[in-house]
Design a protein around this motif. Sequence first.
Motif, PDB file in Angstrom:
ATOM      1  N   GLU A  37       7.677   4.368  -6.602  1.00  0.00           N
ATOM      2  CA  GLU A  37       6.945   3.153  -6.952  1.00  0.00           C
ATOM      3  C   GLU A  37       7.846   1.926  -7.049  1.00  0.00           C
ATOM      4  O   GLU A  37       7.350   0.831  -7.283  1.00  0.00           O
ATOM      5  N   THR A  38       9.153   2.090  -6.858  1.00  0.00           N
ATOM      6  CA  THR A  38      10.046   0.938  -6.893  1.00  0.00           C
ATOM      7  C   THR A  38       9.869   0.099  -5.636  1.00  0.00           C
ATOM      8  O   THR A  38       9.355   0.562  -4.623  1.00  0.00           O
ATOM      9  N   GLU A  39      10.300  -1.155  -5.709  1.00  0.00           N
ATOM     10  CA  GLU A  39      10.059  -2.104  -4.624  1.00  0.00           C
ATOM     11  C   GLU A  39      10.644  -1.640  -3.293  1.00  0.00           C
ATOM     12  O   GLU A  39       9.971  -1.679  -2.256  1.00  0.00           O
ATOM     13  N   HIS A  40      11.885  -1.195  -3.309  1.00  0.00           N
ATOM     14  CA  HIS A  40      12.531  -0.781  -2.062  1.00  0.00           C
ATOM     15  C   HIS A  40      11.822   0.428  -1.443  1.00  0.00           C
ATOM     16  O   HIS A  40      11.614   0.484  -0.231  1.00  0.00           O
ATOM     17  N   CYS A  41      11.449   1.386  -2.264  1.00  0.00           N
ATOM     18  CA  CYS A  41      10.759   2.575  -1.755  1.00  0.00           C
ATOM     19  C   CYS A  41       9.368   2.226  -1.243  1.00  0.00           C
ATOM     20  O   CYS A  41       8.914   2.803  -0.252  1.00  0.00           O
ATOM     21  N   VAL A  42       8.692   1.298  -1.894  1.00  0.00           N
ATOM     22  CA  VAL A  42       7.367   0.884  -1.439  1.00  0.00           C
ATOM     23  C   VAL A  42       7.482   0.234  -0.061  1.00  0.00           C
ATOM     24  O   VAL A  42       6.668   0.500   0.830  1.00  0.00           O
ATOM     25  N   GLN A  43       8.505  -0.566   0.149  1.00  0.00           N
ATOM     26  CA  GLN A  43       8.694  -1.210   1.448  1.00  0.00           C
ATOM     27  C   GLN A  43       8.980  -0.188   2.545  1.00  0.00           C
ATOM     28  O   GLN A  43       8.410  -0.272   3.637  1.00  0.00           O
ATOM     29  N   THR A  44       9.839   0.769   2.254  1.00  0.00           N
ATOM     30  CA  THR A  44      10.146   1.776   3.279  1.00  0.00           C
ATOM     31  C   THR A  44       8.945   2.681   3.534  1.00  0.00           C
ATOM     32  O   THR A  44       8.729   3.117   4.658  1.00  0.00           O
ATOM     33  N   ARG A  45       8.141   2.942   2.509  1.00  0.00           N
ATOM     34  CA  ARG A  45       6.930   3.736   2.698  1.00  0.00           C
ATOM     35  C   ARG A  45       5.933   2.969   3.571  1.00  0.00           C
ATOM     36  O   ARG A  45       5.270   3.556   4.415  1.00  0.00           O
ATOM     37  N   GLU A  46       5.830   1.660   3.386  1.00  0.00           N
ATOM     38  CA  GLU A  46       4.940   0.844   4.221  1.00  0.00           C
ATOM     39  C   GLU A  46       5.372   0.893   5.685  1.00  0.00           C
ATOM     40  O   GLU A  46       4.525   0.994   6.580  1.00  0.00           O
ATOM     41  N   HIS A  47       6.686   0.833   5.936  1.00  0.00           N
ATOM     42  CA  HIS A  47       7.181   0.937   7.311  1.00  0.00           C
ATOM     43  C   HIS A  47       6.818   2.301   7.907  1.00  0.00           C
ATOM     44  O   HIS A  47       6.427   2.399   9.076  1.00  0.00           O
ATOM     45  N   LEU A  48       6.934   3.347   7.104  1.00  0.00           N
ATOM     46  CA  LEU A  48       6.580   4.686   7.556  1.00  0.00           C
ATOM     47  C   LEU A  48       5.091   4.778   7.880  1.00  0.00           C
ATOM     48  O   LEU A  48       4.696   5.316   8.916  1.00  0.00           O
ATOM     49  N   GLU A  49       4.253   4.241   7.010  1.00  0.00           N
ATOM     50  CA  GLU A  49       2.810   4.289   7.235  1.00  0.00           C
ATOM     51  C   GLU A  49       2.412   3.465   8.458  1.00  0.00           C
ATOM     52  O   GLU A  49       1.525   3.874   9.223  1.00  0.00           O
ATOM     53  N   GLN A  50       3.063   2.317   8.669  1.00  0.00           N
ATOM     54  CA  GLN A  50       2.791   1.512   9.862  1.00  0.00           C
ATOM     55  C   GLN A  50       3.160   2.290  11.127  1.00  0.00           C
ATOM     56  O   GLN A  50       2.421   2.266  12.118  1.00  0.00           O
ATOM     57  N   CYS A  51       4.281   2.966  11.093  1.00  0.00           N
ATOM     58  CA  CYS A  51       4.704   3.768  12.234  1.00  0.00           C
ATOM     59  C   CYS A  51       3.714   4.902  12.496  1.00  0.00           C
ATOM     60  O   CYS A  51       3.326   5.147  13.638  1.00  0.00           O
ATOM     61  N   GLU A  52       3.289   5.594  11.442  1.00  0.00           N
ATOM     62  CA  GLU A  52       2.336   6.686  11.603  1.00  0.00           C
ATOM     63  C   GLU A  52       1.019   6.185  12.182  1.00  0.00           C
ATOM     64  O   GLU A  52       0.410   6.840  13.029  1.00  0.00           O
ATOM     65  N   LEU A  69      10.863   7.998   8.303  1.00  0.00           N
ATOM     66  CA  LEU A  69      10.776   9.042   7.281  1.00  0.00           C
ATOM     67  C   LEU A  69      12.120   9.209   6.576  1.00  0.00           C
ATOM     68  O   LEU A  69      12.186   9.260   5.343  1.00  0.00           O
ATOM     69  N   PHE A  70      13.195   9.283   7.351  1.00  0.00           N
ATOM     70  CA  PHE A  70      14.525   9.424   6.752  1.00  0.00           C
ATOM     71  C   PHE A  70      14.892   8.209   5.907  1.00  0.00           C
ATOM     72  O   PHE A  70      15.537   8.343   4.859  1.00  0.00           O
ATOM     73  N   ASP A  71      14.493   7.019   6.334  1.00  0.00           N
ATOM     74  CA  ASP A  71      14.757   5.818   5.536  1.00  0.00           C
ATOM     75  C   ASP A  71      14.064   5.900   4.183  1.00  0.00           C
ATOM     76  O   ASP A  71      14.656   5.583   3.145  1.00  0.00           O
ATOM     77  N   PHE A  72      12.797   6.326   4.182  1.00  0.00           N
ATOM     78  CA  PHE A  72      12.059   6.451   2.925  1.00  0.00           C
ATOM     79  C   PHE A  72      12.686   7.512   2.030  1.00  0.00           C
ATOM     80  O   PHE A  72      12.902   7.284   0.834  1.00  0.00           O
ATOM     81  N   LEU A  73      12.972   8.681   2.590  1.00  0.00           N
ATOM     82  CA  LEU A  73      13.554   9.765   1.785  1.00  0.00           C
ATOM     83  C   LEU A  73      14.916   9.376   1.230  1.00  0.00           C
ATOM     84  O   LEU A  73      15.252   9.704   0.088  1.00  0.00           O
ATOM     85  N   HIS A  74      15.704   8.667   2.029  1.00  0.00           N
ATOM     86  CA  HIS A  74      17.013   8.219   1.569  1.00  0.00           C
ATOM     87  C   HIS A  74      16.870   7.240   0.402  1.00  0.00           C
ATOM     88  O   HIS A  74      17.573   7.360  -0.608  1.00  0.00           O
ATOM     89  N   ALA A  75      15.962   6.287   0.527  1.00  0.00           N
ATOM     90  CA  ALA A  75      15.754   5.301  -0.543  1.00  0.00           C
ATOM     91  C   ALA A  75      15.277   5.989  -1.818  1.00  0.00           C
ATOM     92  O   ALA A  75      15.776   5.698  -2.916  1.00  0.00           O
ATOM     93  N   ARG A  76      14.333   6.900  -1.691  1.00  0.00           N
ATOM     94  CA  ARG A  76      13.812   7.587  -2.867  1.00  0.00           C
ATOM     95  C   ARG A  76      14.869   8.476  -3.503  1.00  0.00           C
ATOM     96  O   ARG A  76      15.068   8.459  -4.723  1.00  0.00           O
ATOM     97  N   ASP A  77      15.595   9.249  -2.689  1.00  0.00           N
ATOM     98  CA  ASP A  77      16.599  10.146  -3.229  1.00  0.00           C
ATOM     99  C   ASP A  77      17.779   9.405  -3.837  1.00  0.00           C
ATOM    100  O   ASP A  77      18.404   9.886  -4.783  1.00  0.00           O
ATOM    101  N   HIS A  78      18.088   8.230  -3.307  1.00  0.00           N
ATOM    102  CA  HIS A  78      19.150   7.409  -3.890  1.00  0.00           C
ATOM    103  C   HIS A  78      18.767   7.008  -5.312  1.00  0.00           C
ATOM    104  O   HIS A  78      19.584   7.086  -6.236  1.00  0.00           O
ATOM    105  N   CYS A  79      17.523   6.611  -5.496  1.00  0.00           N
ATOM    106  CA  CYS A  79      17.025   6.267  -6.826  1.00  0.00           C
ATOM    107  C   CYS A  79      17.013   7.491  -7.735  1.00  0.00           C
ATOM    108  O   CYS A  79      17.445   7.425  -8.881  1.00  0.00           O
ATOM    109  N   VAL A  80      16.548   8.616  -7.218  1.00  0.00           N
ATOM    110  CA  VAL A  80      16.464   9.849  -8.003  1.00  0.00           C
ATOM    111  C   VAL A  80      17.848  10.287  -8.467  1.00  0.00           C
ATOM    112  O   VAL A  80      18.020  10.711  -9.610  1.00  0.00           O
ATOM    113  N   ALA A  81      18.838  10.158  -7.607  1.00  0.00           N
ATOM    114  CA  ALA A  81      20.193  10.601  -7.942  1.00  0.00           C
ATOM    115  C   ALA A  81      20.737   9.878  -9.170  1.00  0.00           C
ATOM    116  O   ALA A  81      21.476  10.461  -9.959  1.00  0.00           O
TER     117      ALA A  81
END
Length: 89
Positions: A37-52, A69-81
């Motif tokens: 739900e963070t701003e960066h992850c929301v942006q990468t998720r939007e790019h993923l959804e647009q691509c899909e 997909l890798f961009d979104f997972l990387h952004a989310r996992d970076h936050c999680v770490a």
Amino acid sequence: MVFEEKTIMHGEPDDEEEEEEEQEMDPIETVRQTCAETEHCVQTREHLEQCETRVGSRSSTQENCTEELFDFLHARDHCVAHKLFHSVK
């Protein structure tokens, strides 16, 4: 045969029930949802959804959404770490 069914049903808890309990207590799922739900992850998720959407609207394409997909997972996992080990006891 009816007795056997009752024994099985009223015996030990199913493995599915045990797995559900373990999953509810897993802190990584909570942190992943918060980070998604963070701003960066929301942006990468939007790019993923647009691509899909773009790939799904075409009948024949070589494009796939692996990079998005890798961009979104990387952004989310970076936050999680950064947040996960603060919640682990």
